[in-house]
Write a protein that holds these residues in place. Structure first.
Motif, PDB file in Angstrom:
ATOM      1  N   PHE A 222       0.841  -1.205   0.000  1.00 38.13           N
ATOM      2  CA  PHE A 222       0.000   0.000   0.000  1.00 38.13           C
ATOM      3  C   PHE A 222       0.872   1.248   0.000  1.00 38.13           C
ATOM      4  N   HIS A 223       0.215   2.401  -0.182  1.00 35.45           N
ATOM      5  CA  HIS A 223       0.903   3.691  -0.194  1.00 35.45           C
ATOM      6  C   HIS A 223       0.409   4.538   0.965  1.00 35.45           C
ATOM      7  N   MET A 333       6.955   6.209   1.260  1.00 39.03           N
ATOM      8  CA  MET A 333       5.653   6.281   0.606  1.00 39.03           C
ATOM      9  C   MET A 333       5.086   4.901   0.243  1.00 39.03           C
ATOM     10  N   GLN A 334       5.970   4.013  -0.207  1.00 36.51           N
ATOM     11  CA  GLN A 334       5.513   2.704  -0.680  1.00 36.51           C
ATOM     12  C   GLN A 334       5.904   1.639   0.342  1.00 36.51           C
TER      13      GLN A 334
END
Lengths: 342, 396
Positions: A222-223, A333-334
């Motif tokens: 997810f981000h 972020m990732q």
């Protein structure tokens, strides 16, 4: 989904004879992969290959020679980017003059999966995932979906990225890499950057537990830039997949970038002090598909029932390794969690 | 399990900015290929291109995007995605749900900024451009994720010109496997110095409007565009406008050459065959094929060979690249939309600029707009690296 064979090219001795006790030291903020001599590749083809393609062939080809694969699934953020910059430079330097197409053709990230299929005449499923820090995780999900309901099918799945002038200069400018940081003091030198790395790890996966090296129980990606969301997702993942923490290693993608360390630490704290934490970026450096190395290392730990001491973040009394939970994130972020068991 | 259906469409190419404009152009045989006005390249004088008729700054303004690092690729993608989301009535809460996925695709990504990237990659001591995070293939998907706050799985494909067909396939499989409930899937590419110089070096660009499947074809025209579909299960789409069902998808590698298809069209043959298998259909069930049809010497002949091998009687077929140019990573999604439009309206859009069939295969594409009965439509996409993908869409 079960892992049956694997290969790994990294900045350490992980190809052929594996030696992880003594580790190579980074230079100029980079850990460069040690490449083996490639066999079974026509010389004319070899000459045109970038390092990413060579590492992809060097890890993928030995596995494809020993196994009939129903498809090839590669995760790579940058794939043929070294060729991309070569062609880009020609366009600008020659002001859009008459150019040779070789670098352009090799510049597409699907060159690795394409060349592997070309050399082995594999006409099965063929995919290249390029979603940066989650390219490899998407390759795993892709394989998992293909195997679901078709457990007899085998796939080659892998992650590959190189340090190219393209990504290195741009990522340095963006403040992700430091040229003075070293892997020796990666976790203690608390600055907002890390060191660059590269490598390739490939796996033969199918739905059969017979003689398997490891099982991938779950992959989640997810981000988010919100630490609360990350920890919440991690707790949900643990509750669903790994409620028992006995004989378990938490394999953390911590990379010494002080902006990202709190994310890793808050996931560690979910276990309290109950679980040993191991780290790996001091042997690989940072790159978008570094989680493919983490999965390879998890298989190694399951086989050896331990890891050399330098991997561990703290004192531990682990005598048996049954489960490994990998948390890796890219550029804050990732995020991904991978749960691997015997 | 019920079918996977399309409940939202967003698309922008040289022939239109909203779905209805695309249909009007396709019905009237009106191509968008011509002289480019916004791209900076010395080839714009020589090569006709399928350019979107809007400047990058105008796109940003229309979308209310002030982020200086947004590239033309990002903006085109956002333009199409917003349409698709509004069309399928996906709320902010749905977008941020962990069961909502986004699957993008691009071959050019941020490389549309060829000169800026040159400076950032080669001259790192100079001041950096605002685009440092914008060059990668995945930059446009990451941009969309941030703009929309997507909570579920996010991915980007790059299998060259079959990228967005694979994105749609992956999206359908995420739903089938219970990894997502709603998926936004598609792709984007903008015109760039990079690709024009690349295809020019390969000598497969035509200096005239392209002529898919014509004996005298001289190569392709490059285009730009973005298209996204919203996919969900039929049972979750109650009350929504349903365009079509995604019933088949097949993927293969031709394993022949990095930039050409084998003479017997093995890769294209296999992906079409696998798509039929997944759909549970026989070759005779396909009523129309939206061909890859790039108008290169190699593609159109080998694709014809593959169709002749698979189909006892080759179905009606056409290539919409004669309208939009080859939109590369977006082509699979753009042509999926045109396949769905045909199905929904029970009509076939003609291939343009065809005069004479290829001597070895003698296949004639549809040349006139017509109303007809369509149950199942196939859409083909083949790319460098041997990557081949076919999708099958079926009437609801």
């Amino acid at each position: 989904m079960y892992i049956h064979q694997h290969t790994c090219i990294s900045p350490q001795q992980t190809n052929g004879l594996i030696q992880l006790e003594e580790i190579s030291i980074s230079a100029d903020g980079k850990l460069l992969a040690k490449e083996p001599v490639l066999e079974g590749v026509p010389p004319a083809m070899l000459r045109r290959m970038s390092k990413a393609v060579r590492m992809g062939i060097g890890t993928g080809l030995p596995l494809l020679k020993n196994n009939v694969a129903d498809g090839i699934i590669i995760g790579t953020a940058n794939g043929g980017m070294e060729d991309c910059i070569i062609f880009l430079n020609q366009i600008v330097d020659y002001e859009e003059g008459l150019l040779a197409p070789a670098a352009f053709v090799q510049s597409t990230p699907n060159a690795i999966a394409g060349q592997l299929s070309l050399i082995t005449k594999n006409r099965g499923y063929n995919a290249t995932h390029v979603h940066n820090g989650l390219a490899f995780e998407n390759a795993l999900l892709d394989a998992q979906m293909l195997i679901s309901g078709h457990s007899h099918k085998s796939y080659l799945v892998g992650g590959v990225d190189e340090i190219s002038s393209y990504n290195y200069n741009i990522d340095c400018l963006a403040g992700w890499y430091s040229k003075i940081k070293t892997n020796k003091h990666l976790y203690t030198d608390k600055t907002p950057a890390t060191i660059a790395g590269e490598g390739a790890a490939m796996f033969i996966v199918n739905g059969s537990p017979v003689n398997a090296l490891a099982q991938i129980k779950a992959v989640s990606l997810f981000h988010s830039t919100d630490p609360g969301t990350v920890v919440g997702r991690f707790k949900d993942f643990i509750a669903e997949w790994a409620p028992v923490a006995d004989n378990t290693i938490f394999l953390s993608g911590e990379n010494g970038d002080l902006r990202q360390t709190p994310l890793y630490e808050s996931c560690e704290e979910v276990f309290g002090s109950a679980i040993p934490v191991a780290r790996f970026k001091h042997v690989t450096g940072e790159y978008p598909t570094a989680s493919s190395f983490a999965l390879w290392l998890a298989c190694y730990a399951l086989k050896e029932q331990n890891l050399p001491p330098h991997f561990y973040k703290n004192e531990h009394n682990l005598s048996q390794v049954d489960r490994i939970i990998i948390y890796n994130q890219y550029q804050g972020m990732q995020h991904s969690f991978i749960f691997v068991t015997q | 399990m019920g079918r996977i259906v399309v409940t939202g469409i967003g698309i922008i190419t040289a022939i239109g900015e909203v779905l209805s404009e695309h249909r009007t152009a396709l019905m009237n045989g009106k191509s968008g290929i011509g002289k480019a006005h916004f791209l900076r390249s010395k080839y714009i004088e020589k090569q006709p291109l399928g350019e979107i008729k809007m400047a990058t700054a105008a796109l940003a303004e229309k979308l209310n995007v002030t982020n200086a690092s947004a590239t033309r690729t990002d903006l085109i993608a956002f333009y199409a995605v917003q349409q698709a989301i509004a069309d399928a009535c996906l709320s902010e809460a749905v977008l941020s749900d962990a069961a909502t996925a986004l699957v993008g695709a691009s071959t050019v990504g941020g490389m549309c900024l060829t000169d800026e990237m040159y400076a950032d990659a080669n001259l790192p001591d100079q001041s950096a451009s605002p685009y440092l995070q914008s060059y990668s293939n995945s930059a446009n998907t990451l941009f969309l994720q941030q703009q929309l706050g997507i909570g579920g799985i996010v991915n980007t494909f790059n299998t060259a010109c079959s990228s967005s067909a694979n994105a749609i396939m992956y999206g359908a499989r995420l739903i089938k496997n219970g990894l997502a409930k709603k998926v936004i899937a598609g792709g984007v590419d903008s015109l760039s110095k990079y690709t024009i110089n690349g295809f020019n070096a390969l000598m497969i660009l035509s200096d005239k409007p392209c002529r898919p499947f014509d004996a005298g074809r001289k190569g392709l025209n490059l285009g730009e565009g973005a298209a996204f579909l919203v996919l969900e299960k039929e049972e979750d789409a109650a009350g929504k406008n349903i365009y079509a069902a995604v019933t088949g998808y097949g993927n293969s590698n031709d394993a022949f050459h990095a930039s050409a298809t084998s003479a017997d069209g093995e890769g294209p043959f296999l992906c079409m065959q696998r798509a039929l298998e997944v759909a549970g259909l026989k070759p005779g069930d396909i009523d129309f094929i939206n061909a890859h049809g790039t108008a290169t010497e190699n593609n159109d002949e080998t694709e014809s060979v593959a169709m002749l091998r698979l189909f006892e009687k080759v179905p009606a077929f056409a290539s919409t690249k004669s309208y939009t140019g080859h939109t590369l990573g977006a082509a699979g999604a753009v042509e999926a939309v045109y396949s769905i439009l045909g199905l929904q309206n029970q009509e076939i859009y003609p291939s343009l600029n065809f005069e004479e069939p290829i001597a070895s295969t003698m296949q004639v594409p549809v040349r006139k707009y017509k109303k007809t009965h369509l149950r199942h439509v196939m859409s083909n996409s083949f790319g460098f690296g041997g990557n081949c993908t076919s999708l099958v869409f079926s009437k609801i």
